[in-house]
Motif scaffolding. Structure first.
Motif, PDB file in Angstrom:
ATOM      1  N   LEU A 141     -29.075  13.977  26.787  1.00 29.11           N
ATOM      2  CA  LEU A 141     -27.657  13.775  26.130  1.00 29.11           C
ATOM      3  C   LEU A 141     -28.140  12.771  25.008  1.00 29.11           C
ATOM      4  O   LEU A 141     -27.594  12.626  23.994  1.00 29.11           O
ATOM      5  CB  LEU A 141     -26.736  13.171  27.013  1.00 29.11           C
ATOM      6  CG  LEU A 141     -25.750  14.330  27.753  1.00 29.11           C
ATOM      7  CD1 LEU A 141     -26.549  15.129  28.364  1.00 29.11           C
ATOM      8  CD2 LEU A 141     -24.639  13.146  28.384  1.00 29.11           C
ATOM      9  N   LYS A 142     -29.063  11.794  25.254  1.00 30.05           N
ATOM     10  CA  LYS A 142     -29.433  10.794  24.318  1.00 30.05           C
ATOM     11  C   LYS A 142     -29.814  11.650  22.931  1.00 30.05           C
ATOM     12  O   LYS A 142     -29.856  11.374  21.770  1.00 30.05           O
ATOM     13  CB  LYS A 142     -30.434   9.805  24.673  1.00 30.05           C
ATOM     14  CG  LYS A 142     -29.689   8.537  25.491  1.00 30.05           C
ATOM     15  CD  LYS A 142     -30.311   7.429  25.572  1.00 30.05           C
ATOM     16  CE  LYS A 142     -31.757   7.562  26.028  1.00 30.05           C
ATOM     17  NZ  LYS A 142     -32.658   6.478  26.380  1.00 30.05           N
TER      18      LYS A 142
ATOM     19  N   GLU B  19     -22.676   3.370  28.807  1.00 25.65           N
ATOM     20  CA  GLU B  19     -21.366   3.328  29.049  1.00 25.65           C
ATOM     21  C   GLU B  19     -20.739   4.811  28.812  1.00 25.65           C
ATOM     22  O   GLU B  19     -19.876   5.253  29.696  1.00 25.65           O
ATOM     23  CB  GLU B  19     -20.554   2.438  28.052  1.00 25.65           C
ATOM     24  CG  GLU B  19     -21.128   1.060  28.301  1.00 25.65           C
ATOM     25  CD  GLU B  19     -20.169   0.282  29.349  1.00 25.65           C
ATOM     26  OE1 GLU B  19     -19.217   1.116  30.068  1.00 25.65           O
ATOM     27  OE2 GLU B  19     -20.284  -0.713  29.767  1.00 25.65           O
ATOM     28  N   ARG B  20     -21.337   5.504  27.697  1.00 25.75           N
ATOM     29  CA  ARG B  20     -20.605   7.071  27.486  1.00 25.75           C
ATOM     30  C   ARG B  20     -21.215   8.076  28.408  1.00 25.75           C
ATOM     31  O   ARG B  20     -20.100   8.744  28.585  1.00 25.75           O
ATOM     32  CB  ARG B  20     -20.976   7.257  26.012  1.00 25.75           C
ATOM     33  CG  ARG B  20     -20.317   6.283  24.895  1.00 25.75           C
ATOM     34  CD  ARG B  20     -19.025   6.664  24.548  1.00 25.75           C
ATOM     35  NE  ARG B  20     -18.660   6.229  23.315  1.00 25.75           N
ATOM     36  CZ  ARG B  20     -17.646   5.322  23.148  1.00 25.75           C
ATOM     37  NH1 ARG B  20     -16.979   4.954  24.497  1.00 25.75           N
ATOM     38  NH2 ARG B  20     -17.178   4.971  21.970  1.00 25.75           N
ATOM     39  N   TYR B  21     -22.344   7.707  28.818  1.00 27.61           N
ATOM     40  CA  TYR B  21     -22.843   8.902  29.409  1.00 27.61           C
ATOM     41  C   TYR B  21     -23.419   8.857  31.018  1.00 27.61           C
ATOM     42  O   TYR B  21     -23.612   9.931  31.555  1.00 27.61           O
ATOM     43  CB  TYR B  21     -24.391   9.617  28.544  1.00 27.61           C
ATOM     44  CG  TYR B  21     -23.938   9.544  27.239  1.00 27.61           C
ATOM     45  CD1 TYR B  21     -22.782  10.145  26.613  1.00 27.61           C
ATOM     46  CD2 TYR B  21     -24.879   9.248  26.224  1.00 27.61           C
ATOM     47  CE1 TYR B  21     -22.575  10.513  25.320  1.00 27.61           C
ATOM     48  CE2 TYR B  21     -24.789   9.568  24.869  1.00 27.61           C
ATOM     49  CZ  TYR B  21     -23.442  10.300  24.433  1.00 27.61           C
ATOM     50  OH  TYR B  21     -23.110  10.441  23.042  1.00 27.61           O
TER      51      TYR B  21
ATOM     52  N   ILE C  12     -17.400  13.954  24.549  1.00 23.18           N
ATOM     53  CA  ILE C  12     -17.372  12.695  24.854  1.00 23.18           C
ATOM     54  C   ILE C  12     -17.048  12.131  23.589  1.00 23.18           C
ATOM     55  O   ILE C  12     -16.181  10.797  23.354  1.00 23.18           O
ATOM     56  CB  ILE C  12     -18.527  12.033  25.581  1.00 23.18           C
ATOM     57  CG1 ILE C  12     -18.695  12.616  26.814  1.00 23.18           C
ATOM     58  CG2 ILE C  12     -18.679  10.489  25.619  1.00 23.18           C
ATOM     59  CD1 ILE C  12     -20.027  12.117  27.537  1.00 23.18           C
ATOM     60  N   ALA C  13     -17.593  12.415  22.550  1.00 23.81           N
ATOM     61  CA  ALA C  13     -17.259  11.657  21.239  1.00 23.81           C
ATOM     62  C   ALA C  13     -15.833  11.912  20.955  1.00 23.81           C
ATOM     63  O   ALA C  13     -15.223  11.074  20.393  1.00 23.81           O
ATOM     64  CB  ALA C  13     -18.145  12.374  20.304  1.00 23.81           C
ATOM     65  N   GLN C  14     -15.321  13.045  21.181  1.00 25.87           N
ATOM     66  CA  GLN C  14     -13.855  13.414  20.578  1.00 25.87           C
ATOM     67  C   GLN C  14     -13.115  12.488  21.619  1.00 25.87           C
ATOM     68  O   GLN C  14     -12.030  11.773  21.125  1.00 25.87           O
ATOM     69  CB  GLN C  14     -13.548  14.749  20.821  1.00 25.87           C
ATOM     70  CG  GLN C  14     -12.164  14.986  20.463  1.00 25.87           C
ATOM     71  CD  GLN C  14     -11.691  14.690  19.245  1.00 25.87           C
ATOM     72  OE1 GLN C  14     -12.355  14.841  18.255  1.00 25.87           O
ATOM     73  NE2 GLN C  14     -10.444  14.133  19.046  1.00 25.87           N
ATOM     74  N   ALA C  15     -13.449  12.424  22.933  1.00 23.76           N
ATOM     75  CA  ALA C  15     -12.448  11.955  23.855  1.00 23.76           C
ATOM     76  C   ALA C  15     -12.527  10.255  23.744  1.00 23.76           C
ATOM     77  O   ALA C  15     -11.693   9.712  24.094  1.00 23.76           O
ATOM     78  CB  ALA C  15     -12.986  12.199  25.156  1.00 23.76           C
ATOM     79  N   GLY C  16     -13.963   9.864  23.249  1.00 24.62           N
ATOM     80  CA  GLY C  16     -14.078   8.364  22.892  1.00 24.62           C
ATOM     81  C   GLY C  16     -13.296   7.780  21.920  1.00 24.62           C
ATOM     82  O   GLY C  16     -13.352   6.658  21.530  1.00 24.62           O
TER      83      GLY C  16
ATOM     84  N   SER D 197     -11.690   2.775  21.501  1.00 24.44           N
ATOM     85  CA  SER D 197     -13.058   2.893  22.051  1.00 24.44           C
ATOM     86  C   SER D 197     -13.292   3.579  23.354  1.00 24.44           C
ATOM     87  O   SER D 197     -14.394   4.076  23.558  1.00 24.44           O
ATOM     88  CB  SER D 197     -13.830   1.641  21.703  1.00 24.44           C
ATOM     89  OG  SER D 197     -13.191   0.701  22.709  1.00 24.44           O
ATOM     90  N   GLY D 198     -12.216   3.354  24.095  1.00 25.26           N
ATOM     91  CA  GLY D 198     -12.682   3.807  25.524  1.00 25.26           C
ATOM     92  C   GLY D 198     -11.878   5.291  25.849  1.00 25.26           C
ATOM     93  O   GLY D 198     -12.223   5.718  26.922  1.00 25.26           O
ATOM     94  N   GLY D 199     -11.198   5.803  24.702  1.00 23.17           N
ATOM     95  CA  GLY D 199     -10.715   7.053  24.843  1.00 23.17           C
ATOM     96  C   GLY D 199      -9.711   7.319  24.105  1.00 23.17           C
ATOM     97  O   GLY D 199      -8.632   6.481  24.089  1.00 23.17           O
TER      98      GLY D 199
END
Length: 436
Positions: free
Chosen positions: A103-104, A119-121, A153-157, A282-284
């Motif tokens: 994922l990174k 935190e994200r993944y 995750i980028a969109q949801a975050g 930033s958390g979603g």
């Protein structure tokens, strides 16, 4: 001179119980997993703090469902069970570390730089480990799953929203226009006047909490714009500061800003426009917030100039009622005669550490200084957290209504207490480890 009391358990233990330090049990069990979990480990071979917080605690140990595994010191049986849980999850944890690397790489390929990758993944990687097994290096399916996960995750975050907002704020021409818009909005702050607040109506709405339908009294306060009237009072010298919403004598004109850090966020009314959006998004961020950064910024600027720096009358009424109900948390205040006051006070007084801090002089409680300070100023911390909750709900298009009033007021206090308990537990764990 007598020593200050400490938050340490008695040395004597019930017969047959051999205490083990929880942190040591976790470290030993983790070391048995070896190099397979290196991506989730620190330089000493122990699990990273985020590994413990995001993976081991909620997904492997599950202390809420297994409270006997939650203490800083464990019985021998509990220590064996905890170590067994970590060992049983070894394959999933190894796969989690491998997915994290995949994922990174997908994150770098997309040019994403916002947020901490752990935190994200971390939790999503554990989910992939359970559902997909180990990733296959170079396989098209693996790469597709990783790219789709990172994009989701980028969109949801809220990264897309915040990135576009930041681009506007660092653009010289765009930011100049927003500075003018901010000044214009604040120049109109004192223009609207509201009718006086009816104290009996406020008491009736709070007395209805947890007992009967509060809709009629809450709706009447909303119709009468009582929240707006109370918000206007915050412009008076010292009022907003007394409530813990600003460190200044009066709420200052916010900066636009373009950077933020979760660990160093100012009090709500002292945050820049960007910090307010960062804290909430930033958390979603839900998809329905949209990606029009200019609209998001314009709405936040207007919100910052509104009473209570909130956009809706419902939110302002909740702040008014929260400010009144939270008087129950003050140690020297007379208890108001409403149901909300009584229930908040009862929940707060049930905490043994709270009673200890109230009973003993400052510095002699055995409670860490920062936690002790938060206990003695809990009303301000409570109202800051309430404001953050309402602000975040507004950004998501969620309105707090009468039916949610008590759950909101009570939930904020539960959140405060859980945070303080966690900090006390962490401090106790350090004391035990230092004494071992």
């Amino acid at each position: 001179m007598s020593a200050s009391p400490r938050l340490t358990p008695p040395v004597a233990r019930p017969s047959g119980e051999a205490a083990a330090l929880r942190v040591h049990v976790i470290a030993r069990a983790w070391s048995e997993l070896g190099e397979a979990v290196a991506p989730l480990s620190n330089g000493s071979g122990r699990p990273l703090a985020r590994t413990v917080k995001l993976i081991l605690e909620p997904l492997v140990i599950r202390p809420v469902q297994n409270p006997h595994l939650a203490g800083a010191a464990l019985t021998e049986d509990a220590a064996i069970e905890l170590a067994g849980r970590i060992a049983a999850a070894g394959d999933d944890l190894a796969a989690t570390g491998e997915w994290f690397g995949v994922l990174k790489r997908a994150r770098r390929a997309r040019g994403i730089t916002d947020g901490n990758p752990q935190e994200r993944y971390f939790q999503r990687c554990f989910e992939l480990a359970r559902t997909e097994g180990r990733p296959v290096p170079g396989a098209a399916t693996t790469e597709a799953i990783a790219d789709e996960t990172v994009a989701e995750i980028a969109q949801a975050g809220g990264e897309s929203v915040l990135a576009r907002v930041r681009d506007l704020l660092i653009d010289e021409d765009a930011s100049a226009a927003f500075v003018d818009r901010l000044a214009a909005a604040w120049s109109l702050r004192a223009g609207e006047r509201s009718a006086p607040i009816d104290p009996a109506r406020v008491s009736a709405a709070l007395d209805a909490c947890g007992a009967r339908d509060a809709a009629s009294d809450f709706d009447a306060l909303r119709t009468e714009r009582a929240g707006t009237a109370a918000g206007a009072e915050l412009a008076e010298r010292g009022v907003a500061r007394l409530l813990g919403l600003t460190e200044h004598e009066t709420p200052p004109l916010p900066r636009l800003g373009a950077t933020a850090s979760k660990r160093e966020l100012p009090w709500p009314f002292d945050r820049s426009i960007y910090e307010r959006l960062f804290a909430a998004l930033s958390g979603g961020a839900p998809a329905e917030i949209g990606l029009d950064a200019e609209d998001v910024l314009a709405d936040e600027i207007a919100r910052s100039a509104a009473p209570w720096e909130l956009a809706t009358e419902q939110s302002r009424v909740v702040m008014l009622l929260g400010a009144e109900a939270s008087h129950a948390l003050e140690p020297t205040a007379l208890l108001r005669p409403t149901n909300a006051h009584r229930m908040l006070r009862d929940r707060w007084d049930r905490e043994a550490y709270v009673r200890r801090v109230r009973r003993l002089p400052a510095g002699a409680t055995g409670v860490p200084e920062n936690v002790e300070s938060d206990i003695r100023t809990v009303r301000q911390g409570y109202l800051r957290r309430l404001w953050v909750r309402l602000h975040g709900r507004e950004l998501r298009g969620q309105v707090t209504n009468a039916a949610e009033l008590w759950d909101t007021l009570d939930g904020i206090l539960r959140s405060v207490i859980m945070d303080q308990r966690h900090r006390l537990k962490t401090a106790l764990g350090r004391d035990l480890e230092g004494a071992a």
